[in-house]
Design a protein around this motif. Sequence first.
Motif, PDB file in Angstrom:
ATOM      1  N   ASN A  42       0.804  -1.217   0.000  1.00  0.00           N
ATOM      2  CA  ASN A  42       0.000   0.000   0.000  1.00  0.00           C
ATOM      3  C   ASN A  42       0.845   1.279   0.000  1.00  0.00           C
ATOM      4  O   ASN A  42       0.320   2.369   0.227  1.00  0.00           O
ATOM      5  CB  ASN A  42      -0.958  -0.010   1.194  1.00  0.00           C
ATOM      6  CG  ASN A  42      -2.095  -1.011   0.988  1.00  0.00           C
ATOM      7  OD1 ASN A  42      -3.060  -0.736   0.278  1.00  0.00           O
ATOM      8  ND2 ASN A  42      -1.959  -2.199   1.555  1.00  0.00           N
ATOM      9  N   GLY A  43       2.136   1.111  -0.228  1.00  0.00           N
ATOM     10  CA  GLY A  43       3.023   2.262  -0.342  1.00  0.00           C
ATOM     11  C   GLY A  43       3.143   3.091   0.930  1.00  0.00           C
ATOM     12  O   GLY A  43       3.373   4.304   0.872  1.00  0.00           O
ATOM     13  N   ILE A  44       3.003   2.433   2.065  1.00  0.00           N
ATOM     14  CA  ILE A  44       3.072   3.152   3.337  1.00  0.00           C
ATOM     15  C   ILE A  44       4.525   3.323   3.787  1.00  0.00           C
ATOM     16  O   ILE A  44       5.334   2.403   3.688  1.00  0.00           O
ATOM     17  CB  ILE A  44       2.261   2.397   4.421  1.00  0.00           C
ATOM     18  CG1 ILE A  44       0.770   2.435   4.056  1.00  0.00           C
ATOM     19  CG2 ILE A  44       2.506   2.970   5.807  1.00  0.00           C
ATOM     20  CD1 ILE A  44      -0.092   1.507   4.884  1.00  0.00           C
ATOM     21  N   ASP A  45       4.831   4.523   4.260  1.00  0.00           N
ATOM     22  CA  ASP A  45       6.150   4.822   4.800  1.00  0.00           C
ATOM     23  C   ASP A  45       6.337   4.000   6.086  1.00  0.00           C
ATOM     24  O   ASP A  45       5.564   4.146   7.033  1.00  0.00           O
ATOM     25  CB  ASP A  45       6.215   6.332   5.083  1.00  0.00           C
ATOM     26  CG  ASP A  45       7.491   6.741   5.807  1.00  0.00           C
ATOM     27  OD1 ASP A  45       8.341   5.874   6.096  1.00  0.00           O
ATOM     28  OD2 ASP A  45       7.615   7.953   6.085  1.00  0.00           O
ATOM     29  N   LEU A  46       7.359   3.163   6.121  1.00  0.00           N
ATOM     30  CA  LEU A  46       7.534   2.234   7.244  1.00  0.00           C
ATOM     31  C   LEU A  46       7.973   2.923   8.530  1.00  0.00           C
ATOM     32  O   LEU A  46       8.072   2.295   9.581  1.00  0.00           O
ATOM     33  CB  LEU A  46       8.497   1.112   6.872  1.00  0.00           C
ATOM     34  CG  LEU A  46       8.133   0.302   5.619  1.00  0.00           C
ATOM     35  CD1 LEU A  46       9.079  -0.876   5.442  1.00  0.00           C
ATOM     36  CD2 LEU A  46       6.680  -0.185   5.650  1.00  0.00           C
ATOM     37  N   ASN A  47       8.217   4.220   8.426  1.00  0.00           N
ATOM     38  CA  ASN A  47       8.519   4.970   9.647  1.00  0.00           C
ATOM     39  C   ASN A  47       7.315   5.733  10.164  1.00  0.00           C
ATOM     40  O   ASN A  47       7.389   6.402  11.190  1.00  0.00           O
ATOM     41  CB  ASN A  47       9.691   5.923   9.403  1.00  0.00           C
ATOM     42  CG  ASN A  47      11.006   5.160   9.403  1.00  0.00           C
ATOM     43  OD1 ASN A  47      11.352   4.527  10.404  1.00  0.00           O
ATOM     44  ND2 ASN A  47      11.699   5.164   8.288  1.00  0.00           N
ATOM     45  N   ASP A  48       6.207   5.627   9.453  1.00  0.00           N
ATOM     46  CA  ASP A  48       4.987   6.351   9.834  1.00  0.00           C
ATOM     47  C   ASP A  48       4.129   5.475  10.767  1.00  0.00           C
ATOM     48  O   ASP A  48       3.281   4.697  10.323  1.00  0.00           O
ATOM     49  CB  ASP A  48       4.220   6.728   8.554  1.00  0.00           C
ATOM     50  CG  ASP A  48       3.047   7.663   8.844  1.00  0.00           C
ATOM     51  OD1 ASP A  48       2.566   7.691  10.000  1.00  0.00           O
ATOM     52  OD2 ASP A  48       2.614   8.343   7.905  1.00  0.00           O
ATOM     53  N   GLU A  49       4.358   5.656  12.047  1.00  0.00           N
ATOM     54  CA  GLU A  49       3.701   4.815  13.054  1.00  0.00           C
ATOM     55  C   GLU A  49       2.177   4.848  12.961  1.00  0.00           C
ATOM     56  O   GLU A  49       1.520   3.809  13.023  1.00  0.00           O
ATOM     57  CB  GLU A  49       4.163   5.251  14.459  1.00  0.00           C
ATOM     58  CG  GLU A  49       3.500   4.472  15.576  1.00  0.00           C
ATOM     59  CD  GLU A  49       4.183   4.651  16.920  1.00  0.00           C
ATOM     60  OE1 GLU A  49       4.968   5.614  17.074  1.00  0.00           O
ATOM     61  OE2 GLU A  49       3.929   3.831  17.812  1.00  0.00           O
ATOM     62  N   ASP A  50       1.619   6.037  12.802  1.00  0.00           N
ATOM     63  CA  ASP A  50       0.154   6.152  12.774  1.00  0.00           C
ATOM     64  C   ASP A  50      -0.461   5.469  11.559  1.00  0.00           C
ATOM     65  O   ASP A  50      -1.479   4.793  11.660  1.00  0.00           O
ATOM     66  CB  ASP A  50      -0.268   7.629  12.816  1.00  0.00           C
ATOM     67  CG  ASP A  50      -0.042   8.217  14.201  1.00  0.00           C
ATOM     68  OD1 ASP A  50      -0.299   7.498  15.196  1.00  0.00           O
ATOM     69  OD2 ASP A  50       0.418   9.367  14.295  1.00  0.00           O
ATOM     70  N   ARG A  51       0.184   5.646  10.410  1.00  0.00           N
ATOM     71  CA  ARG A  51      -0.312   4.995   9.186  1.00  0.00           C
ATOM     72  C   ARG A  51      -0.220   3.468   9.309  1.00  0.00           C
ATOM     73  O   ARG A  51      -1.117   2.740   8.892  1.00  0.00           O
ATOM     74  CB  ARG A  51       0.478   5.462   7.950  1.00  0.00           C
ATOM     75  CG  ARG A  51       0.116   6.840   7.447  1.00  0.00           C
ATOM     76  CD  ARG A  51      -1.249   6.852   6.735  1.00  0.00           C
ATOM     77  NE  ARG A  51      -1.225   6.226   5.414  1.00  0.00           N
ATOM     78  CZ  ARG A  51      -1.911   5.131   5.066  1.00  0.00           C
ATOM     79  NH1 ARG A  51      -2.657   4.519   5.955  1.00  0.00           N
ATOM     80  NH2 ARG A  51      -1.848   4.660   3.840  1.00  0.00           N
ATOM     81  N   LEU A  52       0.870   3.008   9.884  1.00  0.00           N
ATOM     82  CA  LEU A  52       1.035   1.558  10.065  1.00  0.00           C
ATOM     83  C   LEU A  52      -0.018   1.001  11.014  1.00  0.00           C
ATOM     84  O   LEU A  52      -0.598  -0.053  10.774  1.00  0.00           O
ATOM     85  CB  LEU A  52       2.429   1.241  10.617  1.00  0.00           C
ATOM     86  CG  LEU A  52       3.581   1.342   9.627  1.00  0.00           C
ATOM     87  CD1 LEU A  52       4.914   1.249  10.366  1.00  0.00           C
ATOM     88  CD2 LEU A  52       3.494   0.261   8.565  1.00  0.00           C
ATOM     89  N   PHE A  53      -0.257   1.757  12.069  1.00  0.00           N
ATOM     90  CA  PHE A  53      -1.247   1.314  13.045  1.00  0.00           C
ATOM     91  C   PHE A  53      -2.633   1.253  12.402  1.00  0.00           C
ATOM     92  O   PHE A  53      -3.400   0.315  12.600  1.00  0.00           O
ATOM     93  CB  PHE A  53      -1.258   2.270  14.248  1.00  0.00           C
ATOM     94  CG  PHE A  53      -2.296   1.914  15.274  1.00  0.00           C
ATOM     95  CD1 PHE A  53      -2.151   0.786  16.067  1.00  0.00           C
ATOM     96  CD2 PHE A  53      -3.438   2.692  15.420  1.00  0.00           C
ATOM     97  CE1 PHE A  53      -3.118   0.435  16.998  1.00  0.00           C
ATOM     98  CE2 PHE A  53      -4.410   2.353  16.349  1.00  0.00           C
ATOM     99  CZ  PHE A  53      -4.248   1.219  17.137  1.00  0.00           C
ATOM    100  N   HIS A  54      -2.922   2.260  11.586  1.00  0.00           N
ATOM    101  CA  HIS A  54      -4.202   2.274  10.882  1.00  0.00           C
ATOM    102  C   HIS A  54      -4.308   1.090   9.922  1.00  0.00           C
ATOM    103  O   HIS A  54      -5.337   0.415   9.858  1.00  0.00           O
ATOM    104  CB  HIS A  54      -4.388   3.596  10.121  1.00  0.00           C
ATOM    105  CG  HIS A  54      -5.674   3.644   9.368  1.00  0.00           C
ATOM    106  ND1 HIS A  54      -5.741   3.421   8.003  1.00  0.00           N
ATOM    107  CD2 HIS A  54      -6.947   3.828   9.792  1.00  0.00           C
ATOM    108  CE1 HIS A  54      -7.008   3.472   7.633  1.00  0.00           C
ATOM    109  NE2 HIS A  54      -7.759   3.727   8.686  1.00  0.00           N
ATOM    110  N   GLN A  55      -3.228   0.832   9.206  1.00  0.00           N
ATOM    111  CA  GLN A  55      -3.221  -0.302   8.274  1.00  0.00           C
ATOM    112  C   GLN A  55      -3.476  -1.608   9.016  1.00  0.00           C
ATOM    113  O   GLN A  55      -4.240  -2.464   8.561  1.00  0.00           O
ATOM    114  CB  GLN A  55      -1.868  -0.355   7.531  1.00  0.00           C
ATOM    115  CG  GLN A  55      -1.775  -1.409   6.452  1.00  0.00           C
ATOM    116  CD  GLN A  55      -2.765  -1.171   5.323  1.00  0.00           C
ATOM    117  OE1 GLN A  55      -3.221  -0.036   5.113  1.00  0.00           O
ATOM    118  NE2 GLN A  55      -3.123  -2.226   4.615  1.00  0.00           N
ATOM    119  N   LEU A  56      -2.866  -1.733  10.190  1.00  0.00           N
ATOM    120  CA  LEU A  56      -3.053  -2.956  10.985  1.00  0.00           C
ATOM    121  C   LEU A  56      -4.514  -3.117  11.395  1.00  0.00           C
ATOM    122  O   LEU A  56      -5.049  -4.232  11.391  1.00  0.00           O
ATOM    123  CB  LEU A  56      -2.133  -2.921  12.220  1.00  0.00           C
ATOM    124  CG  LEU A  56      -2.203  -4.125  13.171  1.00  0.00           C
ATOM    125  CD1 LEU A  56      -1.949  -5.443  12.433  1.00  0.00           C
ATOM    126  CD2 LEU A  56      -1.188  -3.969  14.309  1.00  0.00           C
TER     127      LEU A  56
END
Length: 222
Positions: free
Chosen positions: A48-62
């Motif tokens: 999904n092209g998410i920046d792996l340092n973007d904690e909030d985006r990763l959390f949302h993806q999870l």
Amino acid sequence: KKAIAIAIDGPAAAGKSTVAKLVAKELNYIYIDTGAMYRALTYSAIENGIDLNDEDRLFHQLSEIKIDLKQSGNEQKVYINEQDVSELIRTDQVTNAVSTVAKHKKVREEMVERQQQLAKRRGVVMDGRDIGTRVIPDAELKVFLLASVDERAQRRYLENQKKGYEVDLSQLKEEIRKRDQLDSEREVSPLIKADDAIELDTTSRSIQDVKSKIIDLIAEKG
Ligand code: C5P
């Protein structure tokens, strides 16, 4: 006999999953590969092209993905929202990115929550990095598996060869070392042996030998 929880932690490629699977099979327990859960999120984030340092985006993806671990015969299958990603989460790209994803506090809290749900009813062998220290601190048996970097790289090398791809041994060694360093030095639940974990060095021991040792340890516990 009362079902227990067995926590197996240790550095990358120390043989945790191989041993955990054998122990689970012998006891008729469920094997839970927590590394596969971090890998699944990493795969999904990359897709999904998410920046792996973007904690909030990763959390949302999870929060958008259901991760299922299913046993099919002797194989462990991993699903993201019903899609089989068992192979896709084992690529070099995912392997070399997963420690970056796994360092984030919000991601870990959610993963730990899901893992604790899975371990609640016992009868589980769970492997990872923080199982004995964080996920199941009251596990009835905790094992910390170790092996030299050379030995671990050699084992991965042979595994890769069997699967038909050639990887440079020194490159494998470097990748393993790097991943261990990231996992051991992160702030949230770093890879560390729990005080009450039993350390087993698998460097010059066979898988069967390590498995028997763990079965003996369980018997000793009563
Ligand atoms: O076990 P495996 O090597 O597949 O784990 C992949 C990665 O997932 C580890 O290198 C680590 O960064 C992360 N991990 C973790 N905590 C766990 C299991 C895995 O941080 N309990």
